[in-house]
Each structure stands twice: as structure tokens, then as C-alpha cells.
Design a protein around this motif. Structure first.
Motif, PDB file in Angstrom:
ATOM      1  N   UNK A  79       0.834  -1.211   0.000  1.00 39.18           N
ATOM      2  CA  UNK A  79       0.000   0.000   0.000  1.00 39.18           C
ATOM      3  C   UNK A  79       0.869   1.263   0.000  1.00 39.18           C
ATOM      4  N   UNK A  80       1.932   1.246   0.798  1.00 43.57           N
ATOM      5  CA  UNK A  80       2.830   2.393   0.836  1.00 43.57           C
ATOM      6  C   UNK A  80       3.476   2.594  -0.533  1.00 43.57           C
ATOM      7  N   UNK A  81       3.883   1.497  -1.154  1.00 40.04           N
ATOM      8  CA  UNK A  81       4.483   1.561  -2.484  1.00 40.04           C
ATOM      9  C   UNK A  81       3.513   2.180  -3.485  1.00 40.04           C
ATOM     10  N   UNK A  82       2.257   1.746  -3.460  1.00 45.77           N
ATOM     11  CA  UNK A  82       1.244   2.303  -4.374  1.00 45.77           C
ATOM     12  C   UNK A  82       1.039   3.796  -4.138  1.00 45.77           C
ATOM     13  N   UNK A 101      16.598  13.074 -11.385  1.00 43.22           N
ATOM     14  CA  UNK A 101      17.402  12.194 -10.546  1.00 43.22           C
ATOM     15  C   UNK A 101      16.622  11.754  -9.307  1.00 43.22           C
ATOM     16  N   UNK A 102      15.903  12.665  -8.684  1.00 45.94           N
ATOM     17  CA  UNK A 102      15.098  12.324  -7.511  1.00 45.94           C
ATOM     18  C   UNK A 102      14.064  11.261  -7.885  1.00 45.94           C
ATOM     19  N   UNK A 103      13.438  11.430  -9.028  1.00 47.96           N
ATOM     20  CA  UNK A 103      12.444  10.454  -9.477  1.00 47.96           C
ATOM     21  C   UNK A 103      13.093   9.083  -9.687  1.00 47.96           C
ATOM     22  N   UNK A 104      14.264   9.045 -10.298  1.00 43.70           N
ATOM     23  CA  UNK A 104      14.985   7.788 -10.507  1.00 43.70           C
ATOM     24  C   UNK A 104      15.284   7.105  -9.179  1.00 43.70           C
ATOM     25  N   UNK A 105      15.728   7.869  -8.203  1.00 43.11           N
ATOM     26  CA  UNK A 105      16.060   7.314  -6.888  1.00 43.11           C
ATOM     27  C   UNK A 105      14.809   6.733  -6.236  1.00 43.11           C
ATOM     28  N   UNK A 106      13.721   7.474  -6.261  1.00 41.69           N
ATOM     29  CA  UNK A 106      12.483   6.995  -5.640  1.00 41.69           C
ATOM     30  C   UNK A 106      12.005   5.709  -6.314  1.00 41.69           C
ATOM     31  N   UNK A 107      12.058   5.658  -7.633  1.00 46.94           N
ATOM     32  CA  UNK A 107      11.625   4.462  -8.338  1.00 46.94           C
ATOM     33  C   UNK A 107      12.527   3.268  -8.014  1.00 46.94           C
ATOM     34  N   UNK A 108      13.821   3.487  -7.873  1.00 47.12           N
ATOM     35  CA  UNK A 108      14.728   2.391  -7.494  1.00 47.12           C
ATOM     36  C   UNK A 108      14.425   1.879  -6.097  1.00 47.12           C
ATOM     37  N   UNK A 109      14.123   2.792  -5.195  1.00 46.48           N
ATOM     38  CA  UNK A 109      13.765   2.389  -3.825  1.00 46.48           C
ATOM     39  C   UNK A 109      12.481   1.575  -3.840  1.00 46.48           C
ATOM     40  N   UNK A 110      11.505   2.018  -4.634  1.00 48.08           N
ATOM     41  CA  UNK A 110      10.236   1.293  -4.720  1.00 48.08           C
ATOM     42  C   UNK A 110      10.420  -0.114  -5.282  1.00 48.08           C
ATOM     43  N   UNK A 111      11.347  -0.286  -6.201  1.00 50.95           N
ATOM     44  CA  UNK A 111      11.628  -1.609  -6.762  1.00 50.95           C
ATOM     45  C   UNK A 111      12.103  -2.571  -5.685  1.00 50.95           C
ATOM     46  N   UNK A 112      12.772  -2.042  -4.690  1.00 53.72           N
ATOM     47  CA  UNK A 112      13.347  -2.881  -3.637  1.00 53.72           C
ATOM     48  C   UNK A 112      12.361  -3.164  -2.502  1.00 53.72           C
ATOM     49  N   UNK A 113      11.222  -2.495  -2.521  1.00 50.11           N
ATOM     50  CA  UNK A 113      10.221  -2.694  -1.461  1.00 50.11           C
ATOM     51  C   UNK A 113       9.418  -3.955  -1.699  1.00 50.11           C
TER      52      UNK A 113
END
Length: 100
Positions: free
Chosen positions: A5-8, A88-100
Motif C-alpha cells: 500500500x505504501x508503495x502504491x 534524478x530524484x524520481x529515478x532514486x524513488x523508483x529504485x527504492x520502490x523496486x526494492x520494497x
């Protein structure tokens, strides 16, 4: 709230251009301490050190900071503008979400 849910919720914020631009602008302005509308190397260095501390990581060395800065400065003008920062911020957030 579970991880899914947090990821969504985070993904919804990132994909909402208006909201994401507002969030990114606040972050950008907090790094752009001289209000020049660009992040210079010294401002970026301070930010990188603070981010590392915030995550409990070792302080990045000068070489690492220079390498990341060069990557962010896509147009090679010596400074990071808002669009470069936001991407860059968007890329970082998306990478973090991939790991969740």
C-alpha cells in the motif's frame, strides 16, 4: 499500512506531475541555499553528506560526490538545474520502490 500500500501511494505521488513537481521544488530549494536556481558543487556536497548521515551511511568521499554531480549535470554546464535534479530524484524513488 503495509509495504504494498505504501508503495502504491508513493508511486501515485511520483506519477502525479503536479504533486511531484511541488515536492521536488521544496527539496531543490532546500539544497539551493543561495537561491540561484541552480545547485552548485558545494551545495551538492553538503546535501550528499546530510543525506548519507540521515540514512546512517558513511560520509561519501570527494571522488564519489564528483562522480554523482557529473552524472546529475546532464548538460555539463557546471550546475544542476531543477529539471536535472527532479529527474534524478524520481529515478532514486523508483529504485527504492523496486526494492520494497
Amino acid at each position: 499500512m503495509d509495504n504494498a500500500e505504501m508503495r502504491r501511494n508513493i508511486l501515485a505521488l511520483v506519477n502525479n506531475d503536479k504533486v511531484f513537481n511541488q515536492i521536488a521544488q521544496v527539496a531543490f530549494d532546500s539544497v539551493d541555499t543561495d537561491q540561484s536556481k541552480e545547485i552548485d558543487k558545494e551545495e551538492f556536497k553538503k546535501c550528499a553528506i546530510e543525506v548519507a548521515k540521515g540514512f546512517g551511511l558513511e560520509e561519501p568521499d570527494q571522488e564519489s560526490i564528483e562522480e554523482i554531480y557529473a552524472k546529475l549535470d546532464a548538460d555539463n554546464n557546471g550546475n544542476i538545474d531543477f529539471d536535472e535534479f527532479k529527474k534524478y530524484v524520481k529515478e532514486i524513488i523508483l529504485k527504492i520502490l523496486e526494492q520494497m
